[in-house]
Design a protein around this motif. Structure first.
Motif: not given
Length: 651
Positions: A231-232, A240-246, A358-362, A639-651
């Motif tokens: 949940i963003a 912002s999403l809370v990472s596993a580390t946080n 735009t949510l690129g993963r390795p 609008q959904t991409n706004v939430w989904f794009g928050s996972f960009h930081n973990i990619c």
């Protein structure tokens, strides 16, 4: 047993004449919490479903001491209320008074709030262990085992020290009990059974999830972490999403004052690790998925926890690809409309909206290769292209890499001086964090402005419109000075007239491409219902081509449980519709293919007659309400991409 028979039976026993109602209620409650301890020492032929006639000595002593009764009184009272006790469910949580009773009188007898029958007087008095995790099974579950056929109790018992991370009380020291079947050698643990190097989880989701050999996470805490990670939280224009580390850090900070004092003297640490938070997330997700399908999760029981779960995750994803998500057949009045036509007939209209984020993963650097990387440190997959790791990373160069240079470091380029300078420029840019920060800033900017109905920035590149992955970074080599410069595509918004030609008198340095870092996929494509339910997702590895979007929609809504929608809304539907008609794709016949209202008004040319006549939502009465306004939310994908794009930081 009803109340009348209960009191009549007590009245007939002289030793129970003076017992109070409070003591009776406490006796029944404590005994129900000790059912595992009562059952475990019994002979093998005793039935699990019936209360035994005789209590173990440790249980009798505890009840007598904690309730100030004689042993004879406990035995007589047990004979009367044993069937009632056996029918009561074991409470997941005990009251504060029960905790005090077990601390003072129970621990020295080897009894806990979720108890065990072993007597460990010295250790348990010193550490005051508050809980023991007991198995949900009492008999062998292997249908080929003679013990299962006879229904005999599991008797071979082992106890292990553990730490339980609770939601409200911090990290607490505890015990867990393992039982082993003597006949088939199946080892039964709290979450699963082990046989022949395979781990079979029980059918129900446990109240405590084992994330390592000696660490367990309470179910409520695991669900709390999953919520935080999915949940963003809105922070100005970004999310912002809370990472596993946080999650681990926040838990440690929040539970500092609540952590059990004796946990510091326990054999294992009371700090949750990032890997354990992730394992908890994955295990709970897999258990939930298998429970919905009526199956049991089976994974290898060798190697580390992460590798054991990898194949199960792939199998889960493959099942979704073949069967679709649970939300695939979803319909509601937010995404479906029943419209009465002028001739009196009823028309059903279902709408889906798709867009990429735009949510690129390795991924593997080789084009169109979908094999996974062993880690983010690799550039090529191990399955087919690992040998390319030893080839120079500069495009067009097939020379072997210089394994160890004069600086004593391993290189990804050959011994060509220009190539070595390119690699040095890449290392410098990586240390500054420029590349990763730029990608994140562009992705978040695009999504955030769309949330506020502001046109996204026009990103201009010096090269042709080719995949972002191919033009994002390059190197310029000045042959005169010999200097090599690292360049990136600009991310500034276009606010004026571009000087396309530039200065003709100035020499433009030659551009060279190289892949010193692992590549990332281009985007994730979401298919969303206007009500906000995500029907499906697909990965676009190199670019968001309309042909790939059409293939994705066709495959997804050809699955057994899917229902073909009447309208597909997509910001590039004019190009998609042209391709459908030129290739005569039968699946899309009769399906409306409109451009969403925002892009149709602001992004598509007014001179494009095909788009204006064939892809305008206003041309379809079922997409408009009685006032002529849009009935469905056509911007839901952005609008959904706004939430989904928050996972960009973990990619």
């Amino acid at each position: 047993m009803d109340v009348g028979h209960l009191f009549n039976a007590i009245k007939k026993q002289p030793s129970l004449a003076c017992i109070t109602y409070v003591d009776l209620a406490s006796f029944i409650r404590h005994a129900s919490l000790l059912k595992n301890d009562i059952l475990q020492p019994q002979p093998q032929h005793i039935s699990v479903s019936h209360a035994p006639d005789v209590l173990p000595d440790s249980v009798t002593m505890f009840l007598a001491t904690s309730l100030d009764m004689s042993s004879d009184t406990v035995d007589n009272l047990w004979y009367i209320v044993k069937d009632l006790v056996w029918e009561l469910p074991m409470s997941a949580e005990t009251s504060a008074e029960d905790e005090v009773a077990f601390k003072i009188h129970g621990h020295k007898l080897g009894l806990g709030t979720v108890p065990t029958h072993r007597i460990m007087i010295v250790i348990l008095i010193q550490l005051m262990v508050e809980r023991t995790l007991y198995l949900p099974v009492k008999t062998c579950m292997n249908p080929d085992c003679t013990a299962w056929q006879h229904g005999t109790l599991l008797k071979k018992e082992e106890q292990h020290w553990i730490v339980v991370f609770t939601h409200s009380e911090g990290a607490k020291p505890a015990w867990t009990v393992h039982l082993k079947c003597r006949e088939c050698n199946t080892n039964y643990q709290f979450n699963y059974s082990i046989k022949d190097q395979f781990r079979t989880y029980y059918s129900s989701i446990p109240q405590h999830i084992q994330v390592s050999d000696h660490q367990f996470v309470e179910l409520n805490l695991a669900i709390h972490w999953m919520d935080l990670m999915q949940i963003a939280v809105a922070l100005e224009l970004a999310l912002s999403l809370v990472s596993a580390t946080n999650c681990g850090h926040l838990y440690g900070i929040a539970q500092t004052c609540r952590t059990h004092n004796d946990a510091n003297h326990w054999q294992f640490g009371s700090v949750i690790m990032t890997e354990q938070v992730w394992d908890c997330f994955v295990i709970l997700a897999l258990l939930d998925d298998h429970q919905l399908r009526g199956e049991r999760l089976v994974v290898p029981h060798d190697g580390n926890q992460k590798n054991c779960l990898t194949e199960a995750m792939y199998a889960c994803n493959a099942h979704i690809v073949l069967q679709g998500q649970e939300e695939l057949p979803h319909t509601c009045f937010g995404c479906m409309r029943i419209l009465e036509m002028p001739d009196g007939t009823l028309r059903r209209t279902e709408v889906i909206v798709t867009d990429g984020v735009t949510l690129g993963r390795p991924c593997c650097t080789v084009a169109r290769c979908k094999n996974a990387l062993e880690s983010n440190r690799h550039r090529f997959c191990a399955a087919e292209h690992r040998h390319l790791e030893s080839v120079c990373a500069v495009d067009g160069c097939s020379q072997p890499v210089m394994l160890v240079g004069a600086d004593g470091k391993t290189h990804k380029s050959c011994n060509d001086l220009v190539h070595l300078r390119m690699e040095a420029a890449n290392v410098e840019s990586s240390c500054s964090g420029k590349s990763r920060t730029q990608r994140q800033r562009l992705a978040k900017l695009n999504d955030s402005v769309m949330m506020h109905n502001v046109p996204p920035p026009i990103v201009t590149y010096a090269e042709e419109d080719v995949p972002l992955q191919d033009v994002e970074e390059w190197y310029e080599y000045d042959k005169v000075s010999g200097a090599v410069h690292f360049r990136q595509a600009p991310t500034t918004t276009f606010t004026g007239v571009l000087d396309v030609n530039g200065c003709s008198a100035k020499d433009i340095p030659s551009k060279i491409k190289a892949t010193f870092r692992c590549q990332h996929t281009n985007n994730e494509q979401l298919i969303v219902r206007p009500c906000g339910i995500i029907s499906g997702r697909g990965t676009m590895y190199h670019h968001e081509a309309v042909s790939n979007v059409l293939i994705m929609v066709k495959k997804m809504f050809s699955l057994p449980r899917a229902c073909k929608p009447q309208h597909l809304i997509y910001d590039s539907n004019c190009n998609a519709l042209r391709e459908v008609e030129s290739r005569k794709i039968v699946f899309f016949e009769g399906m409306g293919m409109c451009v969403d209202a925002f892009h149709h008004k602001t992004k598509h040319k007014a001179s494009d007659v095909f788009c204006r006549e064939r892809c305008d939502m206003k041309a379809y009465p079922e997409l408009l309400d009685d006032d002529g306004k849009y009935y469905f939310n056509s911007s839901i994908a952005e609008q959904t991409n706004v939430w989904f794009g928050s996972f960009h930081n973990i990619c």
